[in-house]
Design a protein around this motif. Structure first.
Motif, PDB file in Angstrom:
ATOM      1  N   PHE A   1     -59.885 -31.670  78.522  1.00 20.96           N
ATOM      2  CA  PHE A   1     -59.091 -31.281  77.368  1.00 20.96           C
ATOM      3  C   PHE A   1     -59.203 -32.302  76.232  1.00 20.96           C
ATOM      4  N   GLU A   2     -59.047 -33.571  76.548  1.00 24.84           N
ATOM      5  CA  GLU A   2     -59.084 -34.591  75.507  1.00 24.84           C
ATOM      6  C   GLU A   2     -60.470 -34.691  74.871  1.00 24.84           C
ATOM      7  N   TYR A   3     -61.504 -34.599  75.680  1.00 28.39           N
ATOM      8  CA  TYR A   3     -62.861 -34.624  75.132  1.00 28.39           C
ATOM      9  C   TYR A   3     -63.075 -33.438  74.201  1.00 28.39           C
ATOM     10  N   ALA A   4     -62.592 -32.268  74.603  1.00 32.86           N
ATOM     11  CA  ALA A   4     -62.776 -31.063  73.791  1.00 32.86           C
ATOM     12  C   ALA A   4     -62.189 -31.243  72.401  1.00 32.86           C
ATOM     13  N   PHE A   5     -61.023 -31.877  72.327  1.00 33.19           N
ATOM     14  CA  PHE A   5     -60.368 -32.033  71.024  1.00 33.19           C
ATOM     15  C   PHE A   5     -60.939 -33.191  70.224  1.00 33.19           C
ATOM     16  N   THR A   6     -61.149 -34.334  70.853  1.00 34.07           N
ATOM     17  CA  THR A   6     -61.593 -35.498  70.091  1.00 34.07           C
ATOM     18  C   THR A   6     -63.056 -35.404  69.684  1.00 34.07           C
ATOM     19  N   CYS A   7     -63.880 -34.776  70.500  1.00 31.50           N
ATOM     20  CA  CYS A   7     -65.331 -34.777  70.251  1.00 31.50           C
ATOM     21  C   CYS A   7     -65.871 -33.447  69.723  1.00 31.50           C
ATOM     22  N   ILE A   8     -65.102 -32.363  69.855  1.00 40.03           N
ATOM     23  CA  ILE A   8     -65.615 -31.059  69.444  1.00 40.03           C
ATOM     24  C   ILE A   8     -64.711 -30.389  68.412  1.00 40.03           C
ATOM     25  N   ILE A   9     -63.459 -30.152  68.767  1.00 40.81           N
ATOM     26  CA  ILE A   9     -62.597 -29.326  67.919  1.00 40.81           C
ATOM     27  C   ILE A   9     -62.187 -30.048  66.641  1.00 40.81           C
ATOM     28  N   PHE A  10     -61.725 -31.294  66.745  1.00 40.29           N
ATOM     29  CA  PHE A  10     -61.324 -32.001  65.529  1.00 40.29           C
ATOM     30  C   PHE A  10     -62.500 -32.293  64.599  1.00 40.29           C
ATOM     31  N   PRO A  11     -63.665 -32.698  65.108  1.00 40.57           N
ATOM     32  CA  PRO A  11     -64.822 -32.812  64.207  1.00 40.57           C
ATOM     33  C   PRO A  11     -65.183 -31.477  63.551  1.00 40.57           C
ATOM     34  N   PHE A  12     -65.027 -30.383  64.301  1.00 38.49           N
ATOM     35  CA  PHE A  12     -65.281 -29.070  63.713  1.00 38.49           C
ATOM     36  C   PHE A  12     -64.313 -28.790  62.561  1.00 38.49           C
ATOM     37  N   PHE A  13     -63.057 -29.225  62.713  1.00 37.96           N
ATOM     38  CA  PHE A  13     -62.075 -29.008  61.657  1.00 37.96           C
ATOM     39  C   PHE A  13     -62.461 -29.717  60.363  1.00 37.96           C
ATOM     40  N   GLU A  14     -63.177 -30.829  60.463  1.00 39.22           N
ATOM     41  CA  GLU A  14     -63.637 -31.502  59.246  1.00 39.22           C
ATOM     42  C   GLU A  14     -64.574 -30.583  58.472  1.00 39.22           C
ATOM     43  N   GLN A  15     -65.425 -29.872  59.196  1.00 36.55           N
ATOM     44  CA  GLN A  15     -66.327 -28.922  58.545  1.00 36.55           C
ATOM     45  C   GLN A  15     -65.560 -27.709  58.017  1.00 36.55           C
ATOM     46  N   VAL A  16     -64.528 -27.296  58.737  1.00 35.79           N
ATOM     47  CA  VAL A  16     -63.693 -26.181  58.272  1.00 35.79           C
ATOM     48  C   VAL A  16     -63.030 -26.549  56.951  1.00 35.79           C
ATOM     49  N   GLY A  17     -62.531 -27.793  56.856  1.00 36.06           N
ATOM     50  CA  GLY A  17     -61.909 -28.240  55.624  1.00 36.06           C
ATOM     51  C   GLY A  17     -62.877 -28.210  54.455  1.00 36.06           C
ATOM     52  N   LEU A  18     -64.100 -28.657  54.699  1.00 36.92           N
ATOM     53  CA  LEU A  18     -65.126 -28.619  53.651  1.00 36.92           C
ATOM     54  C   LEU A  18     -65.443 -27.179  53.267  1.00 36.92           C
ATOM     55  N   ALA A  19     -65.562 -26.312  54.271  1.00 39.61           N
ATOM     56  CA  ALA A  19     -65.878 -24.914  53.998  1.00 39.61           C
ATOM     57  C   ALA A  19     -64.760 -24.239  53.203  1.00 39.61           C
ATOM     58  N   TRP A  20     -63.508 -24.606  53.497  1.00 39.87           N
ATOM     59  CA  TRP A  20     -62.383 -24.031  52.747  1.00 39.87           C
ATOM     60  C   TRP A  20     -62.368 -24.538  51.310  1.00 39.87           C
ATOM     61  N   GLN A  21     -62.577 -25.841  51.134  1.00 42.50           N
ATOM     62  CA  GLN A  21     -62.552 -26.425  49.790  1.00 42.50           C
ATOM     63  C   GLN A  21     -63.633 -25.832  48.893  1.00 42.50           C
ATOM     64  N   THR A  22     -64.780 -25.528  49.475  1.00 36.07           N
ATOM     65  CA  THR A  22     -65.884 -24.975  48.683  1.00 36.07           C
ATOM     66  C   THR A  22     -65.825 -23.458  48.594  1.00 36.07           C
ATOM     67  N   GLY A  23     -64.868 -22.838  49.265  1.00 33.61           N
ATOM     68  CA  GLY A  23     -64.708 -21.396  49.182  1.00 33.61           C
ATOM     69  C   GLY A  23     -65.543 -20.604  50.158  1.00 33.61           C
ATOM     70  N   ALA A  24     -66.207 -21.291  51.108  1.00 35.65           N
ATOM     71  CA  ALA A  24     -67.056 -20.571  52.058  1.00 35.65           C
ATOM     72  C   ALA A  24     -66.243 -19.776  53.072  1.00 35.65           C
ATOM     73  N   ILE A  25     -65.009 -20.204  53.325  1.00 37.01           N
ATOM     74  CA  ILE A  25     -64.093 -19.419  54.152  1.00 37.01           C
ATOM     75  C   ILE A  25     -62.796 -19.256  53.373  1.00 37.01           C
ATOM     76  N   CYS A  26     -62.026 -18.231  53.714  1.00 38.15           N
ATOM     77  CA  CYS A  26     -60.776 -17.992  53.003  1.00 38.15           C
ATOM     78  C   CYS A  26     -59.601 -18.585  53.781  1.00 38.15           C
ATOM     79  N   THR A  27     -58.465 -18.631  53.134  1.00 39.15           N
ATOM     80  CA  THR A  27     -57.276 -19.237  53.720  1.00 39.15           C
ATOM     81  C   THR A  27     -56.868 -18.537  55.015  1.00 39.15           C
ATOM     82  N   ALA A  28     -56.964 -17.225  55.053  1.00 36.24           N
ATOM     83  CA  ALA A  28     -56.558 -16.474  56.257  1.00 36.24           C
ATOM     84  C   ALA A  28     -57.422 -16.847  57.457  1.00 36.24           C
ATOM     85  N   GLN A  29     -58.715 -17.044  57.239  1.00 34.50           N
ATOM     86  CA  GLN A  29     -59.608 -17.425  58.336  1.00 34.50           C
ATOM     87  C   GLN A  29     -59.239 -18.808  58.882  1.00 34.50           C
TER      88      GLN A  29
END
Length: 296
Positions: free
Chosen positions: A133-161
């Motif tokens: 569980f801890e590996y999944a969040f620290t090494c996979i899910i939270f790093p993925f969220f950094e990309q989600v934040g970038l995608a949201w800021q640039t408009g590649a994904i919408c707020t609902a997604q």
């Protein structure tokens, strides 16, 4: 960066499963110039046009491109992949590619997010949990969220997604925390976890609540957006040994420092940690917090 009105218009386009080429580049990691070359040379992407003649791509094309990106990273040539249909490329990925432990999880999570597909999320999440569980969040899910934040800021994904994906992750964190046995030892160290009233992003805080409980600490979780007015009696009665707070918002260093200084005036003996982007003279950093908890 899109302004507010542009963001609203772009959100409508994304919600209607229409992606610009810059969106494909952001979500797939393949440069827009490369995508244009592939489009001309291999006809691997065939955009449609809106009533105002804007070129856009469908959700299925995005899914195919994410598959292509993963196949290329595993040694396939674009010239060979272009000879296949999208269904063939999907079948190749599913049936013939021996993925490593974490390989392809970015693409799987991104597909679940853009399609708002809970079953796809569960499949990717199940793979992510194989190392714990801890590996999944620290090494996979939270790093993925950094990309989600970038995608949201640039408009590649919408707020609902973004909210859809965040909600599923939050459910997993709460469920895991609820499975941890509450510590009955009165001598166990106490941890207070709370975010200032201007900060509403609590996934990191929820994760640390889980980890502290799992390590045998008492925790008092107050969560996001906590105004200090009216909370002094509760906080002082609890008398935590450790306080975890923070913010991911830029430009809030001064407000966060003021928040911590007020808490410190009530809790002079507590140790303070700041999760997120900020740290200062009154707080230890998130890296030191991870070291305290022996996180990877």
């Amino acid at each position: 960066m899109l302004n507010y009105n542009e963001k609203l218009e772009h959100d409508k386009m994304i919600a209607g499963e229409r992606y610009l080429i810059r969106d494909l580049a952001t979500l797939s990691g393949i440069k827009a110039h490369t995508l244009r070359v592939w489009e001309k040379r291999y006809q691997i992407l065939e955009p449609a046009r809106s009533a105002t003649n804007i070129r856009y791509y469908s959700a299925n094309q995005l899914k195919d491109l994410l598959n292509i990106s993963l196949l290329i990273r595993n040694g396939w040539k674009i010239s060979k992949l272009a000879e296949m249909t999208a269904a063939d490329r999907s079948a190749l990925l599913m049936n013939r590619l021996n993925l490593k432990q974490d390989e392809g999880l970015y693409e799987q999570f991104m597909q679940s997010l853009t399609a708002t597909d809970e079953q796809a999320f569960e499949k990717a999440y199940g793979r992510a949990l194989k190392k714990g569980f801890e590996y999944a969040f620290t090494c996979i899910i939270f790093p993925f969220f950094e990309q989600v934040g970038l995608a949201w800021q640039t408009g590649a994904i919408c707020t609902a997604q973004e909210h859809f994906f965040s909600s599923l992750v939050r459910q997993k964190l709460v469920a895991a925390t609820n499975q941890v046995t509450l510590i009955k030892n009165p001598d166990a160290k106490k941890v207070l976890l709370l975010l200032p009233e201007f900060e509403l992003h609590e996934l990191g805080l929820l994760f640390y609540n889980y980890v502290f409980r799992d390590r045998g600490y008492h925790t008092l979780y107050l969560g996001q957006g906590v105004p200090l007015s009216g909370t002094e009696a509760v906080i002082c009665r609890y008398r935590p040994n450790i306080v975890v707070t923070g913010s991911i918002l830029s430009g809030k260093n001064e407000a966060l420092n003021a928040f911590v200084q007020q808490l410190r005036s009530w809790l002079p003996e507590a140790i303070f940690y700041a999760a997120g982007l900020h740290s200062g003279e009154h707080m230890y950093s998130v890296h030191e917090l991870r070291a305290l908890l022996c996180l990877t």
